[in-house]
Write a protein that holds these residues in place. Structure first.
Motif, PDB file in Angstrom:
ATOM      1  N   THR A 177       0.745  -0.949  -0.220  1.00 34.16           N
ATOM      2  CA  THR A 177       0.404  -0.170  -0.205  1.00 34.16           C
ATOM      3  C   THR A 177       0.703   0.918   0.076  1.00 34.16           C
ATOM      4  O   THR A 177       2.054   1.348   0.258  1.00 34.16           O
ATOM      5  CB  THR A 177      -0.846   0.277   1.092  1.00 34.16           C
ATOM      6  OG1 THR A 177      -0.288   0.259   2.955  1.00 34.16           O
ATOM      7  CG2 THR A 177      -1.647  -1.310   1.460  1.00 34.16           C
ATOM      8  N   GLU A 178       0.265   2.582   0.005  1.00 37.65           N
ATOM      9  CA  GLU A 178       1.003   3.840  -0.173  1.00 37.65           C
ATOM     10  C   GLU A 178       1.579   3.732   1.209  1.00 37.65           C
ATOM     11  O   GLU A 178       3.120   4.244   1.668  1.00 37.65           O
ATOM     12  CB  GLU A 178      -0.291   5.236  -0.786  1.00 37.65           C
ATOM     13  CG  GLU A 178       0.945   6.736  -0.424  1.00 37.65           C
ATOM     14  CD  GLU A 178       0.201   7.473  -1.116  1.00 37.65           C
ATOM     15  OE1 GLU A 178       0.040   8.673  -0.648  1.00 37.65           O
ATOM     16  OE2 GLU A 178      -0.940   6.857  -2.514  1.00 37.65           O
ATOM     17  N   SER A 179       1.082   3.966   2.542  1.00 38.08           N
ATOM     18  CA  SER A 179       1.623   3.807   3.498  1.00 38.08           C
ATOM     19  C   SER A 179       2.702   2.927   4.420  1.00 38.08           C
ATOM     20  O   SER A 179       3.787   3.437   4.283  1.00 38.08           O
ATOM     21  CB  SER A 179       1.044   3.734   4.458  1.00 38.08           C
ATOM     22  OG  SER A 179      -0.545   2.776   5.199  1.00 38.08           O
ATOM     23  N   GLU A 180       2.606   1.613   3.687  1.00 36.66           N
ATOM     24  CA  GLU A 180       3.539   0.870   3.845  1.00 36.66           C
ATOM     25  C   GLU A 180       4.947   0.632   3.239  1.00 36.66           C
ATOM     26  O   GLU A 180       6.084   0.564   3.561  1.00 36.66           O
ATOM     27  CB  GLU A 180       3.392  -0.087   3.152  1.00 36.66           C
ATOM     28  CG  GLU A 180       1.832  -1.316   4.374  1.00 36.66           C
ATOM     29  CD  GLU A 180       1.603  -2.560   3.544  1.00 36.66           C
ATOM     30  OE1 GLU A 180       1.130  -2.890   3.673  1.00 36.66           O
ATOM     31  OE2 GLU A 180       1.441  -2.894   2.438  1.00 36.66           O
ATOM     32  N   ARG A 200       5.407   1.751  -8.254  1.00 36.48           N
ATOM     33  CA  ARG A 200       4.186   1.073  -7.962  1.00 36.48           C
ATOM     34  C   ARG A 200       3.539   0.513  -8.930  1.00 36.48           C
ATOM     35  O   ARG A 200       2.226   0.149  -8.805  1.00 36.48           O
ATOM     36  CB  ARG A 200       3.429   1.574  -6.333  1.00 36.48           C
ATOM     37  CG  ARG A 200       3.978   2.065  -5.635  1.00 36.48           C
ATOM     38  CD  ARG A 200       3.433   2.866  -4.598  1.00 36.48           C
ATOM     39  NE  ARG A 200       2.678   2.171  -3.790  1.00 36.48           N
ATOM     40  CZ  ARG A 200       1.235   2.773  -4.356  1.00 36.48           C
ATOM     41  NH1 ARG A 200       1.078   4.425  -4.644  1.00 36.48           N
ATOM     42  NH2 ARG A 200      -0.198   2.293  -3.101  1.00 36.48           N
ATOM     43  N   LYS A 203       0.488   2.018 -10.063  1.00 38.04           N
ATOM     44  CA  LYS A 203       0.191   3.659  -9.187  1.00 38.04           C
ATOM     45  C   LYS A 203       0.870   4.523  -9.111  1.00 38.04           C
ATOM     46  O   LYS A 203       1.905   3.817  -9.832  1.00 38.04           O
ATOM     47  CB  LYS A 203      -0.208   2.383  -7.423  1.00 38.04           C
ATOM     48  CG  LYS A 203      -1.340   1.754  -8.097  1.00 38.04           C
ATOM     49  CD  LYS A 203      -1.927   0.778  -6.671  1.00 38.04           C
ATOM     50  CE  LYS A 203      -0.978  -0.218  -7.041  1.00 38.04           C
ATOM     51  NZ  LYS A 203      -0.646  -1.233  -5.400  1.00 38.04           N
TER      52      LYS A 203
END
Length: 296
Positions: A177-180, A200, A203
């Protein structure tokens, strides 16, 4: 304007598309060196070329593009290769050679080789280059500026061990994910890297310089073949960052913003080509032993 100098140290391989009877030169650092030259850099490649026909083709392809291979090694053995298929433009690895010359004859880095590498603005190395932490440390302590590609199978231990010796860290984070992704980049910079970038897939990419995060959307195109997209991204980011750094060293975060934009644009030109570079050769998959030392 300063001429940017980039060297790739590591993998030269042949991607073999059996369903197309075509083969395409590639490999992480190989692609970076080729693409850097394409974008106007003085580029070099230090790899290990086998004494089979594929090894000759791999080196000839770089030389014809104007990439310096004078410090590459030549060994008896099998060229690295991968058997590849395509699924809606995405590359799928079917099998690959696990005992090619790059695996069997990794670089030690002599003093002469280190002095040659130091002529470049940055040396690009990846997880697959068979250059371990001690060798990366050796290069860094000798004054080599390093860009390291952690791929997508990195561990926290890898980040902590490698990051203190590199300036640029790249990660394939399409599975996060973006936060990860942000957390991975934060750990890389906290451990010592000046800049960390996470691509990503389709993304937005994320970059971190210890002060703020930067986001960059992809340039949407219909992919023909995604092979080498990440390597193209790295080459373009470095080309533009180093050029901006040389022209205006105090510009700050703008260098990263511009470099991410240019990297996305250049990667989009690569995924509409066949293979990693758009350079291919006919091949009969049933006759591979004639061009690769498979028995070795």
């Amino acid at each position: 304007m300063k001429k940017i100098k980039i060297i790739g140290i590591g993998i030269a391989t042949m991607d073999i598309y059996c369903h197309m009877n075509r083969m395409y030169p590639g490999g992480n650092e190989y692609n970076i060196a080729y693409n850097a030259k394409l974008q106007g850099a003085d580029s070099g490649f230090m790899g290990v070329f086998a004494d089979d026909r594929v090894g000759q083709i791999l080196e000839e392809t770089l030389k014809e593009a104007g990439v310096d291979t004078s410090y590459s090694h030549h060994e008896h053995g099998s060229s690295g290769y991968a058997l590849v298929d395509l699924k809606d433009g995405d590359r799928v690895f079917i099998d690959w050679n696990r005992k090619g010359v790059t695996d069997l004859y990794p670089f030690v880095f002599t003093e002469d080789e280190i002095q040659y590498i130091k002529k470049f603005d940055v040396a690009c190395i990846s997880w697959g280059a068979r250059v371990n932490r001690e060798k990366i440390k050796k290069l860094a302590l000798a004054g080599v500026r390093i860009c390291y590609d952690f791929y997508d199978n990195f561990l926290e231990e890898d980040i902590k061990e490698i990051s203190p010796y590199i300036s640029f860290g790249f990660f394939s984070c399409s599975h996060l994910t973006e936060s990860e992704t942000e957390e991975v980049l934060r750990k890389c910079v906290a451990s010592g890297s000046a800049i960390a970038v996470g691509t990503r897939g389709s993304k937005p990419a994320v970059a971190f310089d210890g002060k703020r995060f930067y986001k960059q959307d992809i340039c949407p195109v219909k992919p023909v073949d995604t092979m080498g997209a990440g390597d193209a991204y790295i080459s373009a980011f470095l080309m533009n960052y180093l050029a901006a750094e040389a022209d205006e060293p105090d510009v700050g975060g703008d260098k990263i913003t511009i470099s991410l934009q240019k990297a996305a644009q250049f990667a989009a030109t690569v995924i509409v080509k066949d293979g990693a570079l758009g350079v291919g050769y006919d091949v009969d998959p049933s006759r591979l032993p004639e061009i690769i030392n498979l028995q070795l």
